[in-house]
Design a protein around this motif. Structure first.
Motif, mmCIF file in Angstrom:
data_model
loop_
_atom_site.group_PDB
_atom_site.id
_atom_site.type_symbol
_atom_site.label_atom_id
_atom_site.label_comp_id
_atom_site.label_asym_id
_atom_site.label_seq_id
_atom_site.Cartn_x
_atom_site.Cartn_y
_atom_site.Cartn_z
ATOM 1 N N GLU A 1 0.703 -1.307 -0.018
ATOM 2 C CA GLU A 1 0.005 -0.039 0.092
ATOM 3 C C GLU A 1 0.845 1.264 -0.114
ATOM 4 N N GLN B 1 -6.221 0.186 5.327
ATOM 5 C CA GLN B 1 -4.885 -0.624 4.763
ATOM 6 C C GLN B 1 -5.197 -2.129 4.621
ATOM 7 N N SER C 1 -7.538 -2.721 1.737
ATOM 8 C CA SER C 1 -6.831 -2.497 0.315
ATOM 9 C C SER C 1 -5.825 -3.731 -0.130
ATOM 10 N N GLN C 2 -5.443 -4.351 0.927
ATOM 11 C CA GLN C 2 -4.246 -5.358 0.835
ATOM 12 C C GLN C 2 -4.906 -6.740 0.338
ATOM 13 N N ASN D 1 -3.820 6.971 -4.158
ATOM 14 C CA ASN D 1 -3.169 5.848 -4.417
ATOM 15 C C ASN D 1 -3.932 4.799 -5.263
ATOM 16 N N ARG E 1 4.839 -4.061 -5.618
ATOM 17 C CA ARG E 1 3.986 -5.003 -4.982
ATOM 18 C C ARG E 1 4.434 -6.271 -5.393
#
Lengths: 282, 282
Positions: free
Chosen positions: A62, A109, A112-113, B66, B235
């Motif tokens: 992130e 977070q 999102s992950q 983001n 990522r």
């Protein structure tokens, strides 16, 4: 009396798990103090209510934790004493079966992950963002199984509140780590060894073409390895930025100091936020 | 039949206000379609359900958006056709008097942008993060004045829902703008003029010392002005990054193309996300 180490609470957050681990490694244990938000946690160190704090600075999926970067950039007295690289394991935890899940709680977070996992397995579930993964677990634990509520949280937070694992390791990418900084006031405590990294923050005049290139030249031409660059708004106008440079520490201290001095000359302002060791947790 | 332009809804968000303004300026009006989240909005364009979308990419106080950067980086078919720079005006709106406010709702970004104001005037108020400023206004409008609820939102959202202004321009810094990109699928629609900017995304081998410096050299030595650099996690692992470079368009197209080709050679991969005009709203 033992020193205090602040960390984002409540118990069972990723931050608190990382701080508990770090504490085990220290020659002198600290007293862990959970604080409800990151800004307050850093302020408590700055104003002397806490000796140190362990705060997240970057996640491998992130990106930067902006509140940490912005607070460090604006503080006159904080310095980084240690970096910790912590593997993140997210679990989907609930009282009910996976098939019965209608509503999923977590911190933005981890949500999102786990975006791809959630889209594939729970496209219909309502996603609710709350202040921490531990808070998500608490909320779910307070409802009956029939509610269909679930939390994305650490195994520890789920177990503390009596939830069961529906699915483990649900993050989109297995290479999921969070970098933490342990911070303190400048001039307090002993030097942490070994010296492995240096963190520099500066503001460059963005109106000048090639300004960033000119700055990076000072590191590159002296063989100083920059492992990370991050920009944040200077908050004065659109297009004005502060840069964070992570540099590898080198035994050639003169050369390192010379490169930092040269960058300082080309910057509107520059701060050295500390030289510190890096602890990598497998 | 008019083209469709997606935008983060509901009506009264900053995004929707910016899209309404942009639409007024276009020779051919679009049909505005509100979409509940940014990821869905960009996917609708990618998969042909919308012709274009106007999405926020950066705020002058809070930095990058983001989800927009990450989605653009991973898309094979989206391109930027236009940039819009939009001034942000946040208002504190409620049914009750300022002194009676106990709970304040807004999107996380305006909450951050008004941090100092909130700490000074409402240190005791509970701050609640919701999906959009327009949603915040709706929630407050649904409660009686005696609830003590308030929203940080656009003037428009407050007025649409019947709230009154408690305080105007409450953001910490008057230089508060948001940059938006209007995006479309590659190869659809006419070229937008004048050409003012080029957006390049690439992944650089971060393990090599001076790798970023080597890349910036290709722009700097040819006199290409980079107005913005932003890094996002690749990522794949901690320490691997994607870089976004905003370049000023130049009439010397050969030199510009040459610099991009040289950077492509030094990158793991590179994408040109478009050449486009910039519209600045006063």
């Amino acid at each position: 009396m033992s020193e205090t180490m602040g960390v984002l609470g409540p118990k069972g957050t990723h931050s608190e798990a990382a701080a508990s681990y770090l504490n085990e490694q220290l020659p002198q244990r600290c007293e862990l103090v959970t604080v409800p938000d990151l800004f307050a946690c850093l302020q408590d160190v700055e104003e002397g209510r806490l000796d140190t704090a362990l705060v997240p600075v970057e996640n491998s999926l992130e990106g930067a934790i902006n509140i940490t970067l912005d607070t460090l950039a604006r503080s006159e007295s904080l310095e980084v004493m240690r970096e910790l690289i912590w593997p993140v394991h997210n679990q989907l935890m609930a009282k009910c079966d996976g098939a019965a899940i209608k509503r999923i709680f977590s911190h933005p977070q981890p949500i999102s992950q786990c975006r791809a996992y959630l889209q594939q397995h729970y496209p219909q579930a309502e996603i609710v963002k709350v202040a921490s993964t531990a808070r998500a677990a608490e909320l779910v634990a307070a409802e009956p199984a029939s509610s269909g509520w679930a939390a994305i949280c650490t195994k520890r937070a789920g177990e503390l509140t009596g939830l069961s694992t529906v699915a483990a390791e649900i993050q989109d990418n297995m290479a999921n780590c969070t970098r933490f900084f342990q911070v303190r006031r400048r001039g307090t405590g002993a030097e942490c060894l070994p010296k492995e990294k240096v963190l520099i923050i500066c503001q460059i005049d963005g109106q000048k073409a090639g300004a960033l290139y000119d700055v990076l030249k000072e590191f590159a031409q002296r063989g100083i390895n920059m492992t990370r660059i991050e920009s944040r708004p200077a908050r004065t106008e659109l297009g004005a930025y502060i840069f964070f440079f992570d540099l590898e520490y080198t035994a050639a201290v003169d050369v390192l100091q010379e490169s930092i001095a040269a960058v300082a000359k080309k910057s509107i302002w520059l701060k050295n936020l500390g030289t510190f060791p890096v602890l990598i947790v497998e």
